[in-house]
Design an enzyme around this catalytic site. Structure first.
Site, PDB file in Angstrom:
ATOM      1  N   LYS A   1      35.066  -0.883  21.200  1.00 19.25           N
ATOM      2  CA  LYS A   1      34.460  -1.776  22.190  1.00 19.25           C
ATOM      3  C   LYS A   1      33.530  -2.741  21.476  1.00 19.25           C
ATOM      4  CE  LYS A   1      31.652  -1.755  26.357  1.00 19.25           C
ATOM      5  NZ  LYS A   1      31.052  -0.946  27.418  1.00 19.25           N
TER       6      LYS A   1
ATOM      7  N   LYS B   1      38.698  -3.046  23.767  1.00 16.49           N
ATOM      8  CA  LYS B   1      38.045  -3.876  24.774  1.00 16.49           C
ATOM      9  C   LYS B   1      37.176  -4.923  24.110  1.00 16.49           C
ATOM     10  CE  LYS B   1      34.715  -3.433  28.424  1.00 16.49           C
ATOM     11  NZ  LYS B   1      33.585  -2.676  28.834  1.00 16.49           N
TER      12      LYS B   1
HETATM   13  C1  PBG Z   1      29.563  -0.309  30.797  1.00 15.12           C
HETATM   14  C2  PBG Z   1      30.763  -1.174  30.857  1.00 15.12           C
HETATM   15  C3  PBG Z   1      30.868  -2.563  30.664  1.00 15.12           C
HETATM   16  C4  PBG Z   1      32.189  -2.894  30.968  1.00 15.12           C
HETATM   17  C5  PBG Z   1      32.844  -1.715  31.285  1.00 15.12           C
HETATM   18  N1  PBG Z   1      31.948  -0.657  31.201  1.00 15.12           N
HETATM   19  C6  PBG Z   1      29.863  -3.597  30.335  1.00 15.12           C
HETATM   20  C7  PBG Z   1      29.140  -3.597  29.060  1.00 15.12           C
HETATM   21  O1  PBG Z   1      29.390  -2.812  28.148  1.00 15.12           O
HETATM   22  O2  PBG Z   1      28.227  -4.402  28.975  1.00 15.12           O
HETATM   23  C8  PBG Z   1      32.750  -4.284  30.928  1.00 15.12           C
HETATM   24  C9  PBG Z   1      33.894  -4.511  31.838  1.00 15.12           C
HETATM   25  C10 PBG Z   1      34.235  -5.936  32.060  1.00 15.12           C
HETATM   26  O3  PBG Z   1      33.616  -6.880  31.536  1.00 15.12           O
HETATM   27  O4  PBG Z   1      35.180  -6.136  32.828  1.00 15.12           O
HETATM   28  N2  PBG Z   1      29.065  -0.075  29.532  1.00 15.12           N
END
Ligand code: PBG
Length: 321
Positions: free
Chosen positions: A192, A245
């Site tokens: 991520k 992601k």
């Molecule tokens: C929580 C989380 C996030 C997303 C999914 N789970 C945001 C982040 O890490 O700031 C992002 C999902 C999206 O942008 O569609 N940590």
């Protein structure tokens, strides 16, 4: 010899016969945002077509999407209260825990995945606990394990940790295993990145950090080999599915993971990717349906087996005809 690739492009029948990648509704996971209250269905401004639901309206939405053929959802909660420890994330009567129980009762076949993280539940909006201005890793693991366990107890089918603390998959695996949930899989947000494409989600989830940013725990977008390292660690700790992601700007990473790991690979087509397409489509600058199908197909072509996407319900509708 006359080499003519166009021979196999002459009609839709032959194009369909030789197509290498097919998008299926069965590959899709639909994200849902649930909040306390009643009768609430509020559109998220930067995510047109995506809503905050209270439990009652959530049931109506799930009825709609299951009829379209969507079989898996991932739940995000907007809790009743926030504190610096994120305790509402593992509250037995928390909004996600309640939603799981209610959904399972009405839709026993719906596959329910939960996002395991603290940022929506902490007053400071970070994914981990804070000590003296720093996000502290190991004490956060206990809390994350509690969150995952509370979801499993409520009836979740799978948990998906998205916090990016080191060692969280192992901590969650152990908590699940020692409490009778050895069969609950973990889909790890293994790779991520610290991405600006999460902007609209943070508006949706009220989870923008109140200070600093997420770069001390999420990955540097410039790094490719580090993705392999993150994935190795999560596999060693017991992850069942590896997620990359965001998706579109990281197709190389999806492809790398697919080659290196004999595990299902998931791609998260994140909020900013969705918002860009929606905005351009609203202006009449892009053909929404074609762009979405092309983008999601590219994720599958790169190696994604599963795709989390806010377009899922639309795609289900489009793939019918
Ligand atoms: C929580 C989380 C996030 C997303 C999914 N789970 C945001 C982040 O890490 O700031 C992002 C999902 C999206 O942008 O569609 N940590």
């Amino acid at each position: 010899m006359d080499l003519r690739p166009r021979r196999l492009r002459q009609s839709s029948a032959i194009r369909d016969l030789v197509r290498e990648t097919n998008l299926r509704v069965d590959d899709l996971i639909y994200p849902l945002f649930v909040m306390p209250g009643e009768g609430i269905k509020e559109e998220i401004e930067s995510l047109p077509g995506v809503y905050h639901f209270s439990l009652d309206t959530l049931l109506i939405e799930v009825e709609r999407i299951t009829k379209l053929g969507i079989r898996a959802v991932i739940l995000f909660g907007l809790p009743e209260y926030k504190d610096d420890q994120g305790t509402s994330a593992y509250d037995e009567s928390g909004v996600v825990q309640k939603a799981i129980r209610t959904l399972k009762e009405k839709f026993p076949d719906l596959y329910i995945i939960t996002d395991v993280c603290l940022c929506q539940y902490t007053s400071h909006g970070h994914c981990g606990l804070i000590h003296q201005g720093e996000i502290i890793n190991d004490p956060t693991l206990d809390v994350l394990a509690k969150v995952a366990l509370s979801h499993a107890k409520a009836g979740a089918d799978m948990v998906a940790p998205s916090d990016m603390m080191d060692g969280r998959v192992g901590a969650i695996r152990e908590a699940l295993d020692t409490n009778g949930f050895a069969n609950i899989p973990i889909m790890s947000y293994a790779v991520k990145y610290a991405s600006a494409f999460y902007g609209p989600f943070r508006e949706a989830a009220h989870s923008t950090p109140s200070f600093g940013d997420r770069r001390t725990y999420q990955m540097d977008p410039a790094n490719r080999r580090e993705a392999i390292q993150e994935a190795i660690l999560d596999v060693d700790e017991g992850a069942d599915i590896l997620m990359v992601k965001p998706a579109l700007a990281y197709l190389d990473i999806i492809s790398d993971l697919k080659k290196e790991f004999p595990y299902p690979i998931a791609a998260y087509n994140v909020s900013g990717e969705y918002a860009m397409v929606k905005a351009a489509a609203q202006k009449g600058w892009l053909d929404e349906k074609k762009v979405v199908l092309e983008s999601l197909t590219s994720m599958k072509r790169a190696g994604a087996d599963l795709i989390l996407t806010y377009h899922a319900a639309d795609v289900a509708e489009w793939l019918k005809d």
